[in-house]
Write a protein that holds these residues in place. Structure first.
Motif, PDB file in Angstrom:
ATOM      1  N   TYR A 209      58.640  39.842   5.309  1.00  0.00           N
ATOM      2  CA  TYR A 209      57.455  40.642   5.639  1.00  0.00           C
ATOM      3  C   TYR A 209      57.904  42.008   6.140  1.00  0.00           C
ATOM      4  N   ARG A 210      56.969  42.937   6.079  1.00  0.00           N
ATOM      5  CA  ARG A 210      57.200  44.216   6.750  1.00  0.00           C
ATOM      6  C   ARG A 210      55.902  44.714   7.350  1.00  0.00           C
ATOM      7  N   TYR A 211      56.029  45.683   8.254  1.00  0.00           N
ATOM      8  CA  TYR A 211      54.869  46.266   8.926  1.00  0.00           C
ATOM      9  C   TYR A 211      54.554  47.611   8.290  1.00  0.00           C
ATOM     10  N   HIS A 212      53.273  47.902   8.195  1.00  0.00           N
ATOM     11  CA  HIS A 212      52.876  49.240   7.755  1.00  0.00           C
ATOM     12  C   HIS A 212      53.591  50.254   8.647  1.00  0.00           C
ATOM     13  N   GLN A 213      54.081  51.348   8.035  1.00  0.00           N
ATOM     14  CA  GLN A 213      54.887  52.308   8.789  1.00  0.00           C
ATOM     15  C   GLN A 213      54.141  52.872   9.996  1.00  0.00           C
ATOM     16  N   LEU A 214      52.842  53.041   9.869  1.00  0.00           N
ATOM     17  CA  LEU A 214      52.061  53.547  11.000  1.00  0.00           C
ATOM     18  C   LEU A 214      52.098  52.564  12.173  1.00  0.00           C
ATOM     19  N   LEU A 215      51.963  51.292  11.853  1.00  0.00           N
ATOM     20  CA  LEU A 215      52.037  50.266  12.894  1.00  0.00           C
ATOM     21  C   LEU A 215      53.430  50.220  13.487  1.00  0.00           C
ATOM     22  N   ARG A 216      54.445  50.330  12.638  1.00  0.00           N
ATOM     23  CA  ARG A 216      55.819  50.246  13.146  1.00  0.00           C
ATOM     24  C   ARG A 216      56.125  51.403  14.087  1.00  0.00           C
ATOM     25  N   ASP A 217      55.673  52.598  13.747  1.00  0.00           N
ATOM     26  CA  ASP A 217      55.854  53.735  14.668  1.00  0.00           C
ATOM     27  C   ASP A 217      55.194  53.460  16.016  1.00  0.00           C
ATOM     28  N   PHE A 218      53.985  52.962  15.942  1.00  0.00           N
ATOM     29  CA  PHE A 218      53.226  52.648  17.164  1.00  0.00           C
ATOM     30  C   PHE A 218      53.977  51.610  18.008  1.00  0.00           C
ATOM     31  N   LEU A 219      54.495  50.563  17.358  1.00  0.00           N
ATOM     32  CA  LEU A 219      55.187  49.493  18.076  1.00  0.00           C
ATOM     33  C   LEU A 219      56.523  49.961  18.636  1.00  0.00           C
ATOM     34  N   ILE A 220      57.235  50.803  17.892  1.00  0.00           N
ATOM     35  CA  ILE A 220      58.530  51.287  18.376  1.00  0.00           C
ATOM     36  C   ILE A 220      58.363  52.091  19.654  1.00  0.00           C
ATOM     37  N   LYS A 221      57.283  52.872  19.740  1.00  0.00           N
ATOM     38  CA  LYS A 221      57.028  53.644  20.966  1.00  0.00           C
ATOM     39  C   LYS A 221      56.818  52.703  22.145  1.00  0.00           C
ATOM     40  N   LYS A 222      56.072  51.625  21.916  1.00  0.00           N
ATOM     41  CA  LYS A 222      55.874  50.647  22.979  1.00  0.00           C
ATOM     42  C   LYS A 222      57.178  49.899  23.295  1.00  0.00           C
ATOM     43  N   GLN A 223      57.968  49.632  22.254  1.00  0.00           N
ATOM     44  CA  GLN A 223      59.212  48.895  22.449  1.00  0.00           C
ATOM     45  C   GLN A 223      60.189  49.658  23.337  1.00  0.00           C
ATOM     46  N   LYS A 224      60.158  50.982  23.268  1.00  0.00           N
ATOM     47  CA  LYS A 224      61.071  51.785  24.078  1.00  0.00           C
ATOM     48  C   LYS A 224      60.863  51.583  25.573  1.00  0.00           C
ATOM     49  N   LEU A 225      59.686  51.106  25.935  1.00  0.00           N
ATOM     50  CA  LEU A 225      59.409  50.851  27.350  1.00  0.00           C
ATOM     51  C   LEU A 225      60.238  49.684  27.878  1.00  0.00           C
ATOM     52  N   PHE A 226      60.835  48.900  26.989  1.00  0.00           N
ATOM     53  CA  PHE A 226      61.700  47.790  27.417  1.00  0.00           C
ATOM     54  C   PHE A 226      62.930  48.291  28.166  1.00  0.00           C
ATOM     55  N   GLY A 227      63.382  49.514  27.848  1.00  0.00           N
ATOM     56  CA  GLY A 227      64.608  50.044  28.419  1.00  0.00           C
ATOM     57  C   GLY A 227      65.773  49.918  27.447  1.00  0.00           C
ATOM     58  N   GLU A 228      66.810  50.765  27.619  1.00  0.00           N
ATOM     59  CA  GLU A 228      67.927  50.821  26.687  1.00  0.00           C
ATOM     60  C   GLU A 228      68.680  49.512  26.595  1.00  0.00           C
ATOM     61  N   ALA A 229      68.902  48.845  27.704  1.00  0.00           N
ATOM     62  CA  ALA A 229      69.676  47.603  27.696  1.00  0.00           C
ATOM     63  C   ALA A 229      68.972  46.527  26.865  1.00  0.00           C
ATOM     64  N   ALA A 230      67.673  46.401  27.048  1.00  0.00           N
ATOM     65  CA  ALA A 230      66.916  45.391  26.303  1.00  0.00           C
ATOM     66  C   ALA A 230      66.873  45.737  24.811  1.00  0.00           C
ATOM     67  N   LEU A 231      66.692  47.026  24.497  1.00  0.00           N
ATOM     68  CA  LEU A 231      66.670  47.439  23.096  1.00  0.00           C
ATOM     69  C   LEU A 231      68.025  47.179  22.432  1.00  0.00           C
ATOM     70  N   SER A 232      69.098  47.479  23.155  1.00  0.00           N
ATOM     71  CA  SER A 232      70.434  47.232  22.614  1.00  0.00           C
ATOM     72  C   SER A 232      70.618  45.754  22.303  1.00  0.00           C
ATOM     73  N   ARG A 233      70.130  44.896  23.184  1.00  0.00           N
ATOM     74  CA  ARG A 233      70.263  43.461  22.962  1.00  0.00           C
ATOM     75  C   ARG A 233      69.484  43.034  21.710  1.00  0.00           C
ATOM     76  N   LEU A 234      68.277  43.585  21.499  1.00  0.00           N
ATOM     77  CA  LEU A 234      67.489  43.258  20.313  1.00  0.00           C
ATOM     78  C   LEU A 234      68.232  43.655  19.037  1.00  0.00           C
ATOM     79  N   HIS A 235      68.862  44.835  19.057  1.00  0.00           N
ATOM     80  CA  HIS A 235      69.600  45.298  17.881  1.00  0.00           C
ATOM     81  C   HIS A 235      70.841  44.442  17.637  1.00  0.00           C
ATOM     82  N   ILE A 236      71.542  44.079  18.688  1.00  0.00           N
ATOM     83  CA  ILE A 236      72.739  43.245  18.532  1.00  0.00           C
ATOM     84  C   ILE A 236      72.370  41.876  17.975  1.00  0.00           C
ATOM     85  N   ARG A 237      71.285  41.300  18.490  1.00  0.00           N
ATOM     86  CA  ARG A 237      70.849  40.000  17.977  1.00  0.00           C
ATOM     87  C   ARG A 237      70.505  40.107  16.486  1.00  0.00           C
TER      88      ARG A 237
END
Length: 885
Positions: free
Chosen positions: A310-338
């Motif tokens: 599956y994939r997300y509409h690019q507009l939705l993905r942009d919206f979600l990425i902005k919210k995801q950044k609120l997790f903080g760098e450490a949490a985002l790094s862990r998501l990417h590593i996983r």
């Protein structure tokens, strides 16, 4: 005009209106699409058109945004009442109904009116997904019992909760879905015209994927402000208007689990349940993905992926990425590593490296390439696969790793940057640890590639060393053994050792098949087909090259270099079969592509020879000169020393054919010098030697002496016969026919023609004959007319007839007969009469000719057929389909 008016624009959609009107005789029009695709706007435009046409209309909405939904029963009664049969229905309080629903007096009144009225009418019901079970049941009955003059239009975000199968079987439903409602490029341009620049319109169209609400919001946001420029990295989905829309209309309407899932996976370009489970350390991802995909158009299946992704509409993905950044760098790094971990484990190396880089761990990406095989990725799967991984690794890490440097050298070779590749290889060789077996193996493999792309010959010592390395490489290193035998095949082929080349090629193919290395099998199909073609095994060559084309289409459609190579080699065999429609254009495009990427002398020679042959056939020497100029430019850029001499031989042939005597003499002198060269590194190898001598023979026939031309041709034929080189022996024989006719040597012409026909007796390949154009056709006709047909087999004559008819562009080659080629129409008609057993007197009377004239024709017929009696002529005619038999 007010600002609000400027910021709102309704786009008319005539194709959808025409389709609706054309199918309004059906009972139901279903407009089903998610929020934001303009269902309401579209339906109101349709209603307006019906009102203009005098059709009674009504509008009922189940929207709950402003309170309770309209009461469907009261709306319909108002619509159907005799006092007012048109116009939108005003909201009213809900009508009290019994639990039975359809037994209410209101429902019975509606159906009574429907059965009594004769006026055409249409009711539009919007937001039907909000309808109650009572109203849903009623609409279902309405679509079945509403009468032929009554039409229902339903606008809904989800499929109606009543059965439609019978209506669809009866062809009573007109469907408008998501793909219908998306804006196309023209409609997007109309909406944004005057708001953003033309070049941005295309960007917005692609990015929005036709989502109407997003485009309308974009238009509104552009008034009085600078338009968002997505090409500069701006995120459309993070713009305040669109973000608010997505938040209110989509995100906040989801369950907690769904919102959490989207935020945990927003950094992924595509997602499946297993990947999401690994990242989230959960086991419910497949279920959540299915729910989101079934309910919302912004989460959808990703076409082209293996398995279910599956994939997300690019507009939705942009919206979600902005919210995801609120997790903080450490949490985002862990998501990417996983994500990187799972993708690497599941053979998605390039994507894994990308996530490792985004986690701030490029060293992890470098380790992944080395663990996956480094150079072997490119050899097994293609240079584009390796390049997609290598380009993500910082050059500092590449230069500090010998094996990554070797991988980079391989990519430089594939991109025709040979000198840069040599520098990388030399640096690694200078500092290599002799105990590093993996590095040593990769150095051997990349240096074998270097020998090919340097366009130099191997010395006997180098070839012996390659033989020894191939034979002594341990069996467990199958890929390396396969590559070494592959290159042995190529270098044996270059040196003229075709039997050894075939054995090495078959060994390489068997190893590649054992390890399922499809990319490498592609090249072996090409190399083995070259051997087949040289040996005259045309059908085998055709099959191998067709297989190579099939492999590229099935496995490497993304790789333009491989597609171009497949086109070039298939084009060579297509020329032999005379499948020339559109061939020159395909070859020209393919040559342009390989000029920029990977190819070697044999590939370039095949491509340019084919293009020049097509020019020679039609006598277009100006275009031929242009091809030679293209080849020379490519040679200068790539420093292809070996091919530069091959192209000079083709230039000599071009100069002779186009009758440029001074240029032909200059080139002939240069070719003689190449043939006389004694230095091993500069000596012409077998293929170049043969092509050079044939070009000189053509020159001597035109500007020298026939005796010298015959001497050269005879030597070439002797060498080709000794090595079973049917392809070049055939070319020599065809050239001998033309020189013999030119010098009036009838016996030699007949012998050469018979030999040429015998070489291709069991094949239907005519390219070598047709490439000579009028010169061969005229020579063949003259030879047969002078020496008769009795010395040839029926099959040889049929083949020759096909060649001559094809050359003359005859409409139906199946009707070709050699008799029609060598006899005049009158002689052919007289021969038919002879075959019927008629005397000269009868024939003369039949054609209103004198007997002496008939005798003259019969004499000519005997001479051209090579017979000396009427019986022999008649039998020959009957064997070729003339007469009664």
């Amino acid at each position: 005009m007010t600002e609000s008016q400027q910021r709102t624009q309704i786009i008319s959609r005539p194709p959808l209106l025409r389709r609706f009107l054309a199918q309004r005789h059906r009972k139901l029009t279903l407009v089903e699409a998610p929020a934001g695709y303009g269902k309401t706007t579209l339906m109101k435009a349709w209603m307006k058109q019906l009102e203009a046409d005098g059709i009674a209309t009504a509008w009922v909405s189940f929207s709950t945004e402003d309170g309770e939904p309209d009461n469907l029963f009261e709306g319909l009664l108002a619509h159907l009442s005799p006092e007012d049969r048109s116009g939108p229905v005003s909201k009213g309080p809900p009508m009290a109904t019994k639990a039975a629903g359809l037994d209410t007096e209101a429902a019975r009144s509606i159906f009574r009116v429907l059965n009594d009225t004769g006026q055409r009418s249409c009711i539009f019901i919007d937001d039907f997904h909000e309808a109650s079970p009572l109203d849903t049941d009623f609409v279902h009955r309405l679509t079945q019992q509403g009468g032929e003059r009554f039409h229902v239009v339903l606008g809904t975000r989800e499929a109606p909760r009543f059965p439609l199968a019978k209506l669809r079987i009866d062809n009573q439903v007109c469907d408008f879905g998501l793909e219908d409602l998306k804006f196309d490029r023209t409609e997007t341009g109309q909406l944004l015209s005057g708001v953003v620049s033309e070049d941005l319109i295309e960007t917005y169209f692609v990015y929005s994927e036709g989502w109407v609400a997003a485009l309308q919001l974009l238009r509104q946001s552009a008034w009085g402000s600078e338009p968002i420029d997505l090409r500069k990295g701006s995120a459309f989905g993070q713009h305040s208007d669109i973000a608010n829309y997505l938040n209110e209309q989509f995100f906040l309407q989801l369950s907690d689990d769904q919102r959490s899932f989207l935020l945990d996976t927003a950094h992924l370009r595509s997602v499946n349940g297993d990947l999401a489970d690994h990242i989230r350390e959960r086991s419910d991802s497949w279920r959540i993905l299915s729910e989101l995909s079934d309910s919302h158009s912004l989460v959808f299946e990703h076409p082209g992926e293996e398995g279910l992704w599956y994939r997300y509409h690019q507009l939705l993905r942009d919206f979600l990425i902005k919210k995801q950044k609120l997790f903080g760098e450490a949490a985002l790094s862990r998501l990417h590593i996983r994500a990187a971990e799972w993708l690497y484990q599941n053979n998605r190396l390039s994507s894994a490296i990308r996530h490792a880089n985004r986690a701030g761990a490029p060293e992890a990406g470098a380790r992944m390439i080395l663990d996956a095989g480094g150079l072997q990725i490119g050899i097994r799967e293609g240079s584009l696969r390796l390049a997609a991984c290598m380009e993500q690794i910082p050059l500092g890490l590449v230069n500090n790793s010998p094996r990554l440097s070797i991988a980079r050298a391989y990519l430089l070779l594939k991109g025709a940057r040979v000198q840069e590749a040599i520098l990388h290889i030399s640096e690694v060789r200078r500092n290599a640890d002799p105990m590093d077996e993996a590095l040593t193996r990769e150095l051997v493999m990349v240096e074998a590639h270097l020998r090919l792309y340097e366009d130099r010959y191997l010395s006997k010592a180098q070839l012996s060393a390659l033989e020894h390395t191939a034979k002594t490489t341990p069996v467990k290193y199958q890929l390396m053994r396969g590559v070494l035998f592959n290159f042995l095949c190529v270098f044996y082929l270059q040196s003229g050792q075709l039997k050894k080349a075939w054995i090495a090629g078959e060994s390489a193919m068997a190893l590649y098949q054992d390890i399922d290395a499809v990319h490498l099998q592609f090249f072996m199909y090409l190399h083995l087909s070259v051997i087949d073609l040289d040996l005259g095994r045309y059908s085998n060559a055709l099959e191998a090259r067709q297989t190579a084309c099939d492999v590229t289409r099935e496995h490497f459609s993304f790789d333009p270099a491989l597609l171009a190579l497949a086109d070039i080699f298939y084009g060579e065999i297509a020329l032999e079969k005379n499948e020339v429609d559109g061939l020159e254009k395909r070859m020209s495009v393919a040559l342009e592509q390989v000029n920029r990427s990977e190819a070697w002398s044999e590939a370039f020679l095949a491509g340019y020879q084919t293009c020049l042959a097509l020019c020679f056939r039609r006598g277009d020497y100006r275009t031929a000169i242009d091809y030679v100029a293209r080849a020379e430019a490519m040679i200068a850029w790539r420093d292809m020393w070996r091919f530069s001499r091959q192209i000079k031989m083709l230039q000599l042939e071009l100069a002779v054919r186009s009758e440029q005597e001074s240029e032909a003499r200059r080139l002939a002198s240069a070719v003689r010098t190449m043939l006389a060269e004694k230095d091993h590194d500069k000596t012409l190898r077998w293929r170049g030697n043969i092509v050079a001598r044939l070009a000189l023979a053509r020159f001597e026939a035109r500007y020298g002496t026939a005796d010298e031309a015959f001497a050269i041709i005879g030597a070439v034929e002797k060498d080709c016969e000794a090595s079973a080189l049917v392809r070049y022996r055939l070319r020599a024989r065809i050239l001998e026919v033309m020189v013999a006719v030119q010098s009036d040597d009838r016996d030699r012409a007949a012998s050469a023609l018979k030999s040429a026909l015998a070489l291709v007796r069991n094949h239907q390949f005519v390219g070598a004959f047709l490439n000579e154009g009028d010169a061969f056709a005229d020579a063949a006709r003259q030879t047969v007319r002078q020496t008769g047909v009795t010395g040839y087999s029926k099959e040889e004559l049929a083949f020759l007839a096909r060649i001559l008819w094809t050359h003359a562009n005859a409409s139906d080659v199946s009707e070709a007969t050699i008799l029609a080629e060598i006899l005049t129409e009158r002689e052919l008609a007289v021969l038919r009469q002879l075959a019927e057993g008629h005397s000269n007197k009868v024939i003369a009377r039949h054609f209103s000719l004198s007997e002496p004239t008939v005798k003259f024709h019969v004499k000519n017929i005997f001479c051209k057929l090579g017979v000396n009696s009427r019986k022999m002529a008649a039998n020959l005619a009957i064997s070729h389909g003339l007469g009664a038999g």
